[in-house]
Design an enzyme around this catalytic site. Sequence first.
Site, PDB file in Angstrom:
ATOM      1  N   PRO A   2       0.773  -1.233   0.000  1.00  0.00           N
ATOM      2  CA  PRO A   2       0.000   0.000   0.000  1.00  0.00           C
ATOM      3  C   PRO A   2       0.807   1.287   0.000  1.00  0.00           C
ATOM      4  O   PRO A   2       0.827   2.010   0.970  1.00  0.00           O
ATOM      5  CB  PRO A   2      -0.879  -0.111   1.249  1.00  0.00           C
ATOM      6  N   GLU A   3       1.487   1.604  -1.103  1.00  0.00           N
ATOM      7  CA  GLU A   3       1.867   2.990  -1.328  1.00  0.00           C
ATOM      8  C   GLU A   3       0.801   3.527  -2.283  1.00  0.00           C
ATOM      9  O   GLU A   3      -0.177   2.832  -2.568  1.00  0.00           O
ATOM     10  CB  GLU A   3       3.312   3.091  -1.856  1.00  0.00           C
ATOM     11  N   LYS A  52      -2.421   8.015  -0.210  1.00  0.00           N
ATOM     12  CA  LYS A  52      -2.726   6.722   0.397  1.00  0.00           C
ATOM     13  C   LYS A  52      -4.122   6.682   0.988  1.00  0.00           C
ATOM     14  O   LYS A  52      -4.481   5.715   1.661  1.00  0.00           O
ATOM     15  CB  LYS A  52      -1.674   6.396   1.468  1.00  0.00           C
ATOM     16  N   ARG A 149      -5.123  18.640   4.049  1.00  0.00           N
ATOM     17  CA  ARG A 149      -3.803  18.299   4.595  1.00  0.00           C
ATOM     18  C   ARG A 149      -2.960  17.466   3.636  1.00  0.00           C
ATOM     19  O   ARG A 149      -1.873  17.043   3.999  1.00  0.00           O
ATOM     20  CB  ARG A 149      -3.977  17.533   5.916  1.00  0.00           C
ATOM     21  N   ASN A 196       7.904   4.382   1.792  1.00  0.00           N
ATOM     22  CA  ASN A 196       9.316   4.119   2.054  1.00  0.00           C
ATOM     23  C   ASN A 196      10.057   3.562   0.838  1.00  0.00           C
ATOM     24  O   ASN A 196      11.229   3.854   0.640  1.00  0.00           O
ATOM     25  CB  ASN A 196       9.443   3.158   3.236  1.00  0.00           C
ATOM     26  N   ARG A 289      11.628   5.152  10.441  1.00  0.00           N
ATOM     27  CA  ARG A 289      11.528   4.263   9.272  1.00  0.00           C
ATOM     28  C   ARG A 289      12.927   3.985   8.740  1.00  0.00           C
ATOM     29  O   ARG A 289      13.836   4.798   8.901  1.00  0.00           O
ATOM     30  CB  ARG A 289      10.684   4.920   8.166  1.00  0.00           C
TER      31      ARG A 289
END
Length: 307
Positions: A2-3, A52, A149, A196, A289
């Site tokens: 899930p990116e 996302k 946002r 990431n 991360r």
Amino acid sequence: MPEGHTLHRLAAQLEENFIGRPWRVSSPQGRFEAGAKRLTDRVPERAQAWGKQLFVHLGPDIWQVHLGLYGAFSFRGDSSFTAPATLGAPRVAAEEFTPSYAEDDWIIPQPATGAVRARIHVHNGWADLRGPARCAVLNPMQYEAIIARLGPDPLQQPVGETDTRLLEQFRSNLARRRISIGAALMDQAVIAGVGNIYRAESLFEEGVSPDTPANELRGAAVTALWERLTEQLRTGFAEGIIRTLRPEAPELGARGGDLRLRRHWVYQHQGTPCLRCGATIAERELQGRRLYWCPGCQPLPAATARS
DNA sequence: CATCGATGTTTAA
DNA sequence: TAAACCTCGATGC
């Protein structure tokens, strides 16, 4: 995985199988009972991905789903219900089953197994949502607050085009931040949809050190990074997996054949030689991360290098 | 059977 | 900066 590309695939899949048809919504696990009750027996009008985040619009109500690290949808249905087995975090493939139908001609779903937060059901199939970080019904004000946002999402651009308005938003978002580009790419208010893996792989392919201050990236480098992320996300959307390393990459020469199964240049390849320059791929923690980069291909610019 | 880790984000300290 | 949260497959004993 899930990116952002996964959420756009998910939105497309929901458009195909669920939008414009009456659906039934339930929460076998019980943790989305009130929301399911509100959404069930209505007709979803539009599925939308932004970065996302996933939104399904039903009049003034908006179903919000964020998969987080390990959320996923799994799909089942008859032969007219074309969908992958799962979209999201890796899950085991579903076994075969023979569809049967109720008196109203709706397919009878199999009993939910495990922790199914939400089940959405149409006449010829259904989908189960497990492990999302968010699953909620929003009103328009709450929806607007979330949208406000989010930074620009490269997948909002029509295929083959660059939306200069979005690129300029990305540019000004970077210019206003006193953080490294490595940290900035993970901030969904700067650019939406990058995670990431895309962070590591886009900076590698652009030869940009993750420690370069975001507001010191040159104009051409910002444009190139945006274009690179656009290309990588589009490929991920088209193929359903993140593959930034291709066996036919010129740098690999004859080694390409041996590297068929390798998908990434640097992500999770710390301690091994860089396929471009031979330097040892580095890894450290940044803001909780793992960060991966090649010190040879991605040196800090001399002007900002620390002694 | 217990522990760990993962493509992510929010909240508290 | 750390912890909490959501789930499950992989790993280890």
